[in-house]
Structure formats: structure tokens, C-alpha cells
Design an enzyme around this catalytic site. Sequence first.
Site, short mmCIF file in Angstrom:
data_model
loop_
_atom_site.label_atom_id
_atom_site.label_comp_id
_atom_site.label_asym_id
_atom_site.label_seq_id
_atom_site.Cartn_x
_atom_site.Cartn_y
_atom_site.Cartn_z
N ASP A 10 0.87 -1.18 0.00
CA ASP A 10 0.00 0.00 0.00
C ASP A 10 0.90 1.23 0.00
OD1 ASP A 10 -2.37 1.61 0.28
OD2 ASP A 10 -1.91 1.85 2.40
N SER A 11 0.30 2.39 -0.18
CA SER A 11 1.07 3.63 -0.11
C SER A 11 1.59 3.88 1.31
CB SER A 11 0.18 4.80 -0.51
OG SER A 11 -0.94 4.86 0.35
N TYR A 42 -0.82 8.60 -2.08
CA TYR A 42 -0.83 8.38 -3.53
C TYR A 42 -2.03 9.05 -4.20
CZ TYR A 42 2.58 4.42 -3.66
OH TYR A 42 3.69 3.62 -3.61
N GLY A 43 -3.09 9.26 -3.41
CA GLY A 43 -4.40 9.55 -3.97
C GLY A 43 -4.55 10.76 -4.87
N CYS A 73 -4.39 -1.40 -1.87
CA CYS A 73 -4.47 0.04 -2.06
C CYS A 73 -5.53 0.28 -3.12
CB CYS A 73 -3.10 0.54 -2.53
SG CYS A 73 -3.10 2.29 -2.98
N GLU A 152 -3.29 8.54 8.77
CA GLU A 152 -1.84 8.34 8.93
C GLU A 152 -1.33 9.10 10.18
OE1 GLU A 152 0.77 6.81 6.81
OE2 GLU A 152 -0.80 5.72 5.74
N CYS A 186 -10.99 2.88 -0.06
CA CYS A 186 -9.57 3.12 0.23
C CYS A 186 -9.25 2.35 1.50
CB CYS A 186 -9.37 4.62 0.43
SG CYS A 186 -7.78 5.06 1.15
N THR A 187 -8.12 1.67 1.50
CA THR A 187 -7.83 0.77 2.62
C THR A 187 -7.48 1.51 3.91
OG1 THR A 187 -5.60 0.57 1.73
CG2 THR A 187 -7.17 -1.18 1.19
N HIS A 188 -7.33 2.82 3.85
CA HIS A 188 -7.14 3.57 5.08
C HIS A 188 -8.47 3.79 5.83
CE1 HIS A 188 -3.20 4.67 3.46
NE2 HIS A 188 -2.91 5.25 4.60
N1 DGL Z 1 -4.70 3.23 1.05
C1 DGL Z 1 -4.70 3.77 -0.25
C2 DGL Z 1 -5.93 3.51 -1.01
O1 DGL Z 1 -6.54 2.51 -0.71
C3 DGL Z 1 -3.91 4.95 -0.55
C4 DGL Z 1 -4.36 6.25 -0.16
C5 DGL Z 1 -3.35 7.30 -0.51
O2 DGL Z 1 -2.16 7.03 -0.39
O3 DGL Z 1 -3.78 8.38 -0.90
O4 DGL Z 1 -6.33 4.22 -1.90
#
Ligand code: DGL
Length: 271
Positions: A10-11, A42-43, A73, A152, A186-188
Site C-alpha cells: 500500500d502507499s 498516492y491519492g 491500495c 496516517e 480506500c484501505t485507510h
Molecule cells: N490506502 C490507499 C488507497 O486505498 C492509498 C491512499 C493514498 O495514499 O492516498 O487508496
Amino acid sequence: MDTRPIGVFDSGLGGLTALRELSRLLPGEDIIYFGDTGRVPYGGRSRETLIRYARQDVAFLRTFDLKGIVVACGTVSTTALDVLTAENDIPIWGVVEPASDAAVQATRNGKIGLIGTQASIRSGAYERRIASLRPDAQVFAAACPLFVPLVENGRFRPGDLVAETVAAEYLQPLKADGIDTLMLGCTHYPLLKRVIGGVMGPDVTLVDVGEQCARRVAGTLRERGSLTGPGRTGRCRFFVSDSVEGFSGLASIFLQRDVTEDVEKVDIWNY
Ligand code: DGL
């Protein structure tokens, strides 16, 4: 039987929500996790940049002999999965298909909400999958760029004024649209589940994309007879692209267990 580890990336830390489910379902598997903490988020990045980063993430993971890679991700899954799949001779699993399938199963009124990063929402990937399964479903999508930095930085608990204010602003329009299912694309975002659930109310089903992906991967490996043998306890190894300091503490929150394993730093630009 296949004793090779599973790669997960993931990012940053968000992919740990998928890892948690994967280790719960497959406790015997070894897992190599890479979090690109030096380049998160990354988004907001372009497709070209995301493809470059994703290729490097996969190239690092492939220094191990893996049975497959989980793209934990949403951003990379929606934007670069086709490229990664075409370039690799091991399975590469993303979150879009399993999560969209689960959302279509869950909805009763056909109104599905979707939240994710700007890149994920721009890609239209979840909508395409949902339309192929249920053409009459309506998808109401919203990018939530402030959610990843909040997570984060550990700001995801109910009662956190900033998290609650941001969530209300992003989610009220989806609530007004009458959705009965909300994809946390998004996995966050699962870390914000209680805050998000607080805005949406108990009648909206939340679909956790990392969890759905982990379930799909576990099922596929089991079906193919590609798991390690029984009676084994799997090990996790963690790699990050920024300082290892503070990782174990935050990762313990994501994984809901003490992270005592070593965390190693990788210079991802070398891959
Ligand atoms: N956890 C990521 C996702 O599922 C990345 C979010 C990010 O880095 O912006 O999109």
C-alpha cells in the site's frame, strides 16, 4: 501446497487493514508487507506517477519468491492493476472486483455510495464493475482527500473534532442521496469506520474493500491448493520507505495486536 509468502503493499499503513483480515483467515501464511510511507499519499497523483510507483513497489516485493501480490491500495487497484497484471507472471489481486461484488450483494435499493481518493474516484473502476453486475444500480461517488492524512496521523477516533467535521462534510451529500451501502474504497478508511458510521447511521452497510479483497484471496488460494501446510504459524515481515520510527506503534493500532516484528527501511527508488 505452496509455502511461498504472500506480498502485500500500500502507499502507507492503510493496507494493514487488508493484511489483518488476510492473517485472520490464513494464519499459516507468511506475509511480506511493504508500505510506501516515504511517498504517501498516492491519492492525488497522476496515473503516470502511480504506475511508476506501483511498478517499483512490485519490483521490491518480487525480490522475494512470492505466490502472489495483494494490491492493498484502492488507488493502485483502480489505476494500475491492468499494467501490473500484464507485467507479472504471478497473481496480482486488487480490491475493485471483490469489493464491488460485495456492494452489489449488500444493496437493497440499488443506491451505492463510494468514497475513495481522487485518483480512485477519477478512474471510474468501481462504477464499471458494478454496472457489469447490476446495470440499474446507481453509484454516488465522493473523493475524500483529507481522510488519508487524518488516518496516517492517528486522527480517526470518534470524538475527534477534526475527523468528525471532515467526515460530516464529505458524507452528508451521500446520505441525502439515500444510499443504503457505502463502499470504503480506500484501505485507510476502515480506521474511520466508527466516525463514518456515526454520520451515515446504522441502516447503511459499510463495505471494507481491503477485507473483501482478503476474503477473495483466501478463497482463491484455498481452492487452488496453494496454501502452506496445516499446523503452521505464519510470520509477517514489514518494510517501509521512510523512517521505521513510529511504524510499530501505528501498525499495532491498524492490526489490533502488538507489532513486535522488525521493521526494515527500503530505498524504493532503487527498484
Ligand atoms: N490506502 C490507499 C488507497 O486505498 C492509498 C491512499 C493514498 O495514499 O492516498 O487508496
